[in-house]
Scaffold this motif. Structure first.
Motif, PDB file in Angstrom:
ATOM      1  N   VAL A  10      41.774  36.521  32.182  1.00 18.61           N
ATOM      2  CA  VAL A  10      41.232  37.029  33.247  1.00 18.61           C
ATOM      3  C   VAL A  10      40.758  35.892  33.980  1.00 18.61           C
ATOM      4  O   VAL A  10      40.640  35.776  34.991  1.00 18.61           O
ATOM      5  CB  VAL A  10      39.937  38.101  32.738  1.00 18.61           C
ATOM      6  CG1 VAL A  10      39.005  38.286  33.912  1.00 18.61           C
ATOM      7  CG2 VAL A  10      40.358  39.448  32.448  1.00 18.61           C
ATOM      8  N   TYR A  11      40.049  35.011  33.075  1.00 13.27           N
ATOM      9  CA  TYR A  11      39.440  33.682  33.641  1.00 13.27           C
ATOM     10  C   TYR A  11      40.565  32.841  34.320  1.00 13.27           C
ATOM     11  O   TYR A  11      40.475  32.369  35.496  1.00 13.27           O
ATOM     12  CB  TYR A  11      38.445  32.861  32.485  1.00 13.27           C
ATOM     13  CG  TYR A  11      38.148  31.637  33.194  1.00 13.27           C
ATOM     14  CD1 TYR A  11      36.666  31.526  33.739  1.00 13.27           C
ATOM     15  CD2 TYR A  11      38.512  30.243  33.000  1.00 13.27           C
ATOM     16  CE1 TYR A  11      36.123  30.600  34.094  1.00 13.27           C
ATOM     17  CE2 TYR A  11      38.033  29.128  33.516  1.00 13.27           C
ATOM     18  CZ  TYR A  11      36.697  29.495  33.963  1.00 13.27           C
ATOM     19  OH  TYR A  11      36.047  28.255  34.599  1.00 13.27           O
ATOM     20  N   VAL A  14      41.456  34.737  37.648  1.00 11.20           N
ATOM     21  CA  VAL A  14      40.466  34.417  38.700  1.00 11.20           C
ATOM     22  C   VAL A  14      40.750  33.064  39.248  1.00 11.20           C
ATOM     23  O   VAL A  14      40.875  33.092  40.527  1.00 11.20           O
ATOM     24  CB  VAL A  14      39.158  34.536  38.266  1.00 11.20           C
ATOM     25  CG1 VAL A  14      38.206  34.109  39.299  1.00 11.20           C
ATOM     26  CG2 VAL A  14      38.905  36.106  37.892  1.00 11.20           C
ATOM     27  N   ILE A  15      40.935  32.056  38.643  1.00 17.55           N
ATOM     28  CA  ILE A  15      41.278  30.772  39.149  1.00 17.55           C
ATOM     29  C   ILE A  15      42.654  30.790  39.906  1.00 17.55           C
ATOM     30  O   ILE A  15      42.638  29.925  41.176  1.00 17.55           O
ATOM     31  CB  ILE A  15      41.569  29.736  37.988  1.00 17.55           C
ATOM     32  CG1 ILE A  15      40.065  29.390  37.011  1.00 17.55           C
ATOM     33  CG2 ILE A  15      42.047  28.337  38.203  1.00 17.55           C
ATOM     34  CD1 ILE A  15      40.108  28.582  35.822  1.00 17.55           C
ATOM     35  N   ILE A  18      41.764  32.288  43.029  1.00 15.98           N
ATOM     36  CA  ILE A  18      40.689  31.244  43.948  1.00 15.98           C
ATOM     37  C   ILE A  18      41.800  30.424  44.647  1.00 15.98           C
ATOM     38  O   ILE A  18      41.561  30.165  45.939  1.00 15.98           O
ATOM     39  CB  ILE A  18      39.842  30.646  43.212  1.00 15.98           C
ATOM     40  CG1 ILE A  18      38.632  31.906  42.711  1.00 15.98           C
ATOM     41  CG2 ILE A  18      38.991  29.621  43.951  1.00 15.98           C
ATOM     42  CD1 ILE A  18      37.876  31.149  41.596  1.00 15.98           C
ATOM     43  N   PRO A  31      34.938  35.464  45.495  1.00 16.77           N
ATOM     44  CA  PRO A  31      35.805  35.564  44.244  1.00 16.77           C
ATOM     45  C   PRO A  31      35.168  35.073  43.064  1.00 16.77           C
ATOM     46  O   PRO A  31      35.471  35.579  41.883  1.00 16.77           O
ATOM     47  CB  PRO A  31      37.145  34.844  44.492  1.00 16.77           C
ATOM     48  CG  PRO A  31      37.141  35.092  46.186  1.00 16.77           C
ATOM     49  CD  PRO A  31      35.518  35.189  46.572  1.00 16.77           C
ATOM     50  N   CYS A  32      34.430  33.999  43.195  1.00 18.83           N
ATOM     51  CA  CYS A  32      33.685  33.300  42.213  1.00 18.83           C
ATOM     52  C   CYS A  32      32.600  34.144  41.413  1.00 18.83           C
ATOM     53  O   CYS A  32      32.556  34.228  40.343  1.00 18.83           O
ATOM     54  CB  CYS A  32      33.099  32.032  42.599  1.00 18.83           C
ATOM     55  SG  CYS A  32      34.282  30.796  42.724  1.00 18.83           S
ATOM     56  N   GLY A  35      34.472  36.967  39.507  1.00 18.87           N
ATOM     57  CA  GLY A  35      34.974  36.318  38.443  1.00 18.87           C
ATOM     58  C   GLY A  35      33.868  36.178  37.302  1.00 18.87           C
ATOM     59  O   GLY A  35      34.056  36.494  36.268  1.00 18.87           O
ATOM     60  N   LEU A  38      33.079  39.537  35.846  1.00 18.33           N
ATOM     61  CA  LEU A  38      34.196  40.197  35.105  1.00 18.33           C
ATOM     62  C   LEU A  38      34.367  39.497  33.702  1.00 18.33           C
ATOM     63  O   LEU A  38      34.450  39.965  32.677  1.00 18.33           O
ATOM     64  CB  LEU A  38      35.753  39.872  35.794  1.00 18.33           C
ATOM     65  CG  LEU A  38      35.913  40.682  36.957  1.00 18.33           C
ATOM     66  CD1 LEU A  38      37.265  40.217  37.596  1.00 18.33           C
ATOM     67  CD2 LEU A  38      36.021  42.250  36.589  1.00 18.33           C
ATOM     68  N   VAL A  39      34.007  38.196  33.903  1.00 21.63           N
ATOM     69  CA  VAL A  39      33.995  37.406  32.500  1.00 21.63           C
ATOM     70  C   VAL A  39      32.706  37.826  31.651  1.00 21.63           C
ATOM     71  O   VAL A  39      33.004  38.190  30.702  1.00 21.63           O
ATOM     72  CB  VAL A  39      33.717  35.911  32.873  1.00 21.63           C
ATOM     73  CG1 VAL A  39      33.688  35.191  31.520  1.00 21.63           C
ATOM     74  CG2 VAL A  39      35.309  35.398  33.446  1.00 21.63           C
ATOM     75  N   PHE A 315      30.961  29.454  38.285  1.00 26.86           N
ATOM     76  CA  PHE A 315      32.203  29.896  37.787  1.00 26.86           C
ATOM     77  C   PHE A 315      33.025  28.937  36.968  1.00 26.86           C
ATOM     78  O   PHE A 315      33.497  29.258  35.830  1.00 26.86           O
ATOM     79  CB  PHE A 315      33.060  30.482  38.918  1.00 26.86           C
ATOM     80  CG  PHE A 315      34.433  31.178  38.255  1.00 26.86           C
ATOM     81  CD1 PHE A 315      34.496  32.548  37.543  1.00 26.86           C
ATOM     82  CD2 PHE A 315      35.630  30.529  38.274  1.00 26.86           C
ATOM     83  CE1 PHE A 315      35.643  33.125  37.154  1.00 26.86           C
ATOM     84  CE2 PHE A 315      36.915  31.000  37.880  1.00 26.86           C
ATOM     85  CZ  PHE A 315      36.696  32.250  37.119  1.00 26.86           C
TER      86      PHE A 315
END
Length: 454
Positions: A10-11, A14-15, A18, A31-32, A35, A38-39, A315
């Motif tokens: 997931v991390y 997200v990157i 981004i 988005p950060c 993220g 979510l994390v 993030f």
């Protein structure tokens, strides 16, 4: 052997999201934040705790960047006080008289921008250097577009990517790369910065020379001088301001001040100059309110610049061990650290491949139009890669810093050159068109240099 779990994927996802969003010229603060949530939710399994993790991450990031935010605020406050007194005009006049032709004007304008940007940052430097020196440069035979290029390359490129005096950029890079002293980034960046700057500026000057030969008639009508009060007080401040900063540089060298100590000296000097300027300009009666106003304006400017960087950094700080443990708990490893270890244990990574991958990521991060936004990830990746390949962490982080800021700090991204375009009355896209070939030449030369010296 490191094993990846859902939270790592997931991390990483997200990157990737981004970076993709940056490519579409959109801001990545939202988005950060998503993220982080979510994390946090995957890690804790609780909505309440995931909300708290968002705040803790931002708080951790804010503490890391606080010193940088304050120094930028103080320097900007000093700049505003100098401008209100007219001391900035007096400091510029001797340089304006040296611009006798277009080529000379290009370099005088550029190096003046470089020096002032080192001490007060490019954004405030553009305001008074552009308004005071650009008319004189145009009068000497330098087209408006090339005046804009000079301000851009030397300010947003050379000055911001090095940031040797305020040390905002190397401090961010060092913190996320887990390097205790930003002087390590500064030393490592110098040869890479020199190559990048020299190749870019020389390439740009060659292209400019060809353009100047095509121009038959340069408008040399008299440019209306900017009228500001010139009295003993403004002349006094105009003299002592550069003297103070020259003394600062000498003191840094003699006493080997670096990092926070060097920043403290610059910041304290900026405060003293601002107070002296206020007293000279408004006398004691009104100086109380003016100093407060300058500090407030400087803080607003600094927070405007760094507010998104703090969120973005929050993030990416999850990627490194130390900051991830501060945010999530002592039993946590940095997610990018785990991912880097996972990849290194299953692939053959070499020095060249790491440099190339790091350079590509740095360029992509710069596409977002804010070179500083990408620095947290650049520093974190440098720590990850250096842990798995025999390569100097400071040098790798410095390479990413130079490339990211040259791309995103405002040289080849149209929406990040708007202030300079406005000052010089040119189209931002035209500035980018003039910059893109020299900057790409510079990046290629810098990567090749890194392969040989890292």
């Amino acid at each position: 052997m490191i094993q990846l779990s859902l939270i790592h994927y997931v991390y990483l996802g997200v990157i990737i999201a981004i970076i993709t969003i940056m490519c579409f010229k959109k801001d990545v603060v939202l988005p950060c934040i998503i993220g982080l949530f979510l994390v946090g939710f995957i890690y804790s399994g609780s909505i309440m705790k995931s909300i708290q993790i968002i705040y803790r991450a931002i708080l951790t990031s804010g503490r890391a960047f606080l010193e940088i935010v304050i120094i930028i605020a103080l320097v900007n406050a000093m700049s505003k006080s100098l401008s209100s007194l007219g001391a900035d005009v007096i400091m510029m006049n001797p340089l304006r008289k040296l611009m006798t032709n277009g080529k000379r004007a290009f370099f005088i304008l550029g190096f003046t921008m470089l020096i002032f940007s080192w001490f007060i940052w490019p954004s405030p430097a553009v305001a008074f250097i552009g308004s005071l020196m650009v008319p004189a440069a145009i009068k000497s035979g330098l087209p408006e577009i090339w005046a804009a290029v000079a301000l851009d390359l030397f300010g947003n490129g050379m000055a911001l990517s090095s940031d040797y005096f305020i040390q905002g950029a190397p401090s961010i890079t060092a913190k996320t790369a887990q390097i205790s002293d930003p002087i390590g980034i500064i030393k490592a960046s110098f040869p890479l910065w020199m190559v990048m700057s020299a190749v870019t500026v020389i390439s740009s000057a060659i292209i400019m020379g060809r353009d100047l030969k095509k121009i038959k008639n340069i408008d040399k009508d008299e440019i209306e001088n900017i009228n500001k009060n010139s009295n003993f007080g403004s002349k006094f401040i105009a003299v002592i301001t550069p003297i103070f900063f020259v003394i600062d540089v000498a003191v840094m060298y003699i006493f080997r001040l670096k990092g926070g100590d060097a920043t403290a000296l610059i910041g304290g000097t900026a405060v003293i100059i601002m107070c002296l300027t206020s007293l000279v300009n408004y006398k004691l009666k009104d100086a109380f309110g003016k100093v407060t106003l300058y500090i407030r304006d400087g803080a607003m400017f600094s927070m405007k610049v760094f507010a998104p960087v703090i969120i973005i950094g929050a993030f990416f700080f999850l990627g490194s061990n130390e900051s991830a443990q501060e945010i999530l708990g002592s039993n946590t490893n940095g997610f990018l650290t785990d991912i880097g270890m996972f990849i290194s244990q299953r692939t053959n990574m070499s020095k060249i491949s790491v440099i190339l991958i790091h350079s590509v990521i740095s360029g992509l991060l710069g596409i977002g139009g804010s070179g500083f936004s990408g620095l947290p990830l650049i520093g974190t990746l440098a720590e990850v890669f250096s842990s798995n390949v025999n390569i100097d962490r400071s040098s790798l982080a410095a390479l990413g810093q130079v490339i990211t800021i040259w791309v995103g700090g405002g040289t080849i991204i149209p929406w990040s050159v708007v202030p300079i375009a406005a000052i010089c009355n040119v189209d931002p896209v035209e500035i980018v068109k003039k910059n893109i070939i020299p900057v790409l030449f510079g990046i290629i030369a810098t990567i090749l240099t890194a392969i040989f010296i890292l």
